[in-house]
Write a protein that holds these residues in place. Structure first.
Motif, PDB file in Angstrom:
ATOM      1  N   TYR A 133      -7.092 -14.164  22.919  1.00 58.87           N
ATOM      2  CA  TYR A 133      -5.749 -13.583  22.825  1.00 58.87           C
ATOM      3  C   TYR A 133      -5.167 -13.724  21.415  1.00 58.87           C
ATOM      4  CZ  TYR A 133      -0.647 -13.815  23.078  1.00 58.87           C
ATOM      5  OH  TYR A 133       0.689 -13.669  22.814  1.00 58.87           O
ATOM      6  N   LEU A 134      -5.186 -14.921  20.853  1.00 62.90           N
ATOM      7  CA  LEU A 134      -4.569 -15.132  19.537  1.00 62.90           C
ATOM      8  C   LEU A 134      -5.262 -14.320  18.447  1.00 62.90           C
ATOM      9  CD1 LEU A 134      -3.814 -18.967  19.593  1.00 62.90           C
ATOM     10  CD2 LEU A 134      -2.187 -17.065  19.797  1.00 62.90           C
TER      11      LEU A 134
ATOM     12  N   ALA B  56      -2.667 -21.716  24.162  1.00 67.98           N
ATOM     13  CA  ALA B  56      -2.036 -20.404  24.381  1.00 67.98           C
ATOM     14  C   ALA B  56      -2.849 -19.664  25.441  1.00 67.98           C
ATOM     15  CB  ALA B  56      -1.985 -19.611  23.083  1.00 67.98           C
ATOM     16  N   ASP B  57      -2.716 -20.130  26.681  1.00 63.95           N
ATOM     17  CA  ASP B  57      -3.511 -19.556  27.763  1.00 63.95           C
ATOM     18  C   ASP B  57      -2.673 -18.797  28.778  1.00 63.95           C
ATOM     19  OD1 ASP B  57      -2.223 -21.782  28.770  1.00 63.95           O
ATOM     20  OD2 ASP B  57      -3.964 -22.554  29.848  1.00 63.95           O
TER      21      ASP B  57
ATOM     22  N   TYR C 197      -0.840  -5.375  25.979  1.00 69.14           N
ATOM     23  CA  TYR C 197      -1.623  -6.607  26.127  1.00 69.14           C
ATOM     24  C   TYR C 197      -2.468  -6.552  27.396  1.00 69.14           C
ATOM     25  CZ  TYR C 197       0.896  -9.188  22.417  1.00 69.14           C
ATOM     26  OH  TYR C 197       1.413  -9.633  21.226  1.00 69.14           O
ATOM     27  N   VAL C 198      -1.917  -5.988  28.449  1.00 66.31           N
ATOM     28  CA  VAL C 198      -2.643  -5.877  29.716  1.00 66.31           C
ATOM     29  C   VAL C 198      -3.683  -4.765  29.631  1.00 66.31           C
ATOM     30  CG1 VAL C 198      -2.438  -5.362  32.184  1.00 66.31           C
ATOM     31  CG2 VAL C 198      -0.724  -6.812  31.055  1.00 66.31           C
TER      32      VAL C 198
ATOM     33  N   PHE D 270      -1.962  -5.198  18.794  1.00 65.85           N
ATOM     34  CA  PHE D 270      -1.133  -4.649  19.878  1.00 65.85           C
ATOM     35  C   PHE D 270       0.276  -5.243  19.923  1.00 65.85           C
ATOM     36  CE2 PHE D 270      -5.606  -4.915  21.162  1.00 65.85           C
ATOM     37  CZ  PHE D 270      -5.896  -3.561  21.239  1.00 65.85           C
ATOM     38  N   ARG D 271       0.577  -6.164  19.016  1.00 65.99           N
ATOM     39  CA  ARG D 271       1.833  -6.919  19.106  1.00 65.99           C
ATOM     40  C   ARG D 271       3.071  -6.041  18.964  1.00 65.99           C
ATOM     41  NH1 ARG D 271       3.527 -12.677  16.380  1.00 65.99           N
ATOM     42  NH2 ARG D 271       4.716 -13.326  18.198  1.00 65.99           N
ATOM     43  N   ASN D 272       3.092  -5.121  17.993  1.00 65.33           N
ATOM     44  CA  ASN D 272       4.277  -4.278  17.815  1.00 65.33           C
ATOM     45  C   ASN D 272       4.564  -3.437  19.050  1.00 65.33           C
ATOM     46  OD1 ASN D 272       5.189  -5.153  15.332  1.00 65.33           O
ATOM     47  ND2 ASN D 272       3.969  -3.663  14.196  1.00 65.33           N
TER      48      ASN D 272
END
Length: 102
Positions: free
Chosen positions: A13-14, A47-48, A71-72, A20-22
């Motif tokens: 994830y990190l 960060a799980d 994110y999904v 995809f953050r924006n």
């Protein structure tokens, strides 16, 4: 009423979230502006998981959020769960309960 949307995050994830953050944050801030999303963020070390608190009338609101979250849809979230949260203490509690006799 309140609902918790819980994300089980992928092990990478990190490393992958920057792409995809924006788009994810845009979706989240739009939900917040509509009064649906109250608070959201990822747990730290490890960060799980991530937790998103919704204030809405039905579980469909957080379910739809998750179904359209980059994110999904891009695999950064391995699974998500929606649960009603019976909030009873605090200024934002949906059903405040105070002690008797005070």
């Amino acid at each position: 009423m309140h609902f918790l949307l819980t994300y089980d995050l992928a092990p990478d994830y990190l490393e992958r979230r920057a792409e995809f953050r924006n788009a994810h944050l845009k979706l989240a801030w739009e939900a917040q502006a509509r009064g649906e999303l109250v608070l959201a963020g990822a747990l730290d070390e490890p960060a799980d998981r991530a937790l998103l608190v919704f204030h809405c009338d039905s579980p469909q609101t957080p379910q739809l959020f998750a179904a359209t979250d980059p994110y999904v849809t891009n695999g950064l979230v391995r699974a998500f769960h929606v649960r009603r949260w019976n909030t009873v203490v605090g200024d934002l509690a949906a059903t405040p309960v105070h002690p008797t006799g005070t």
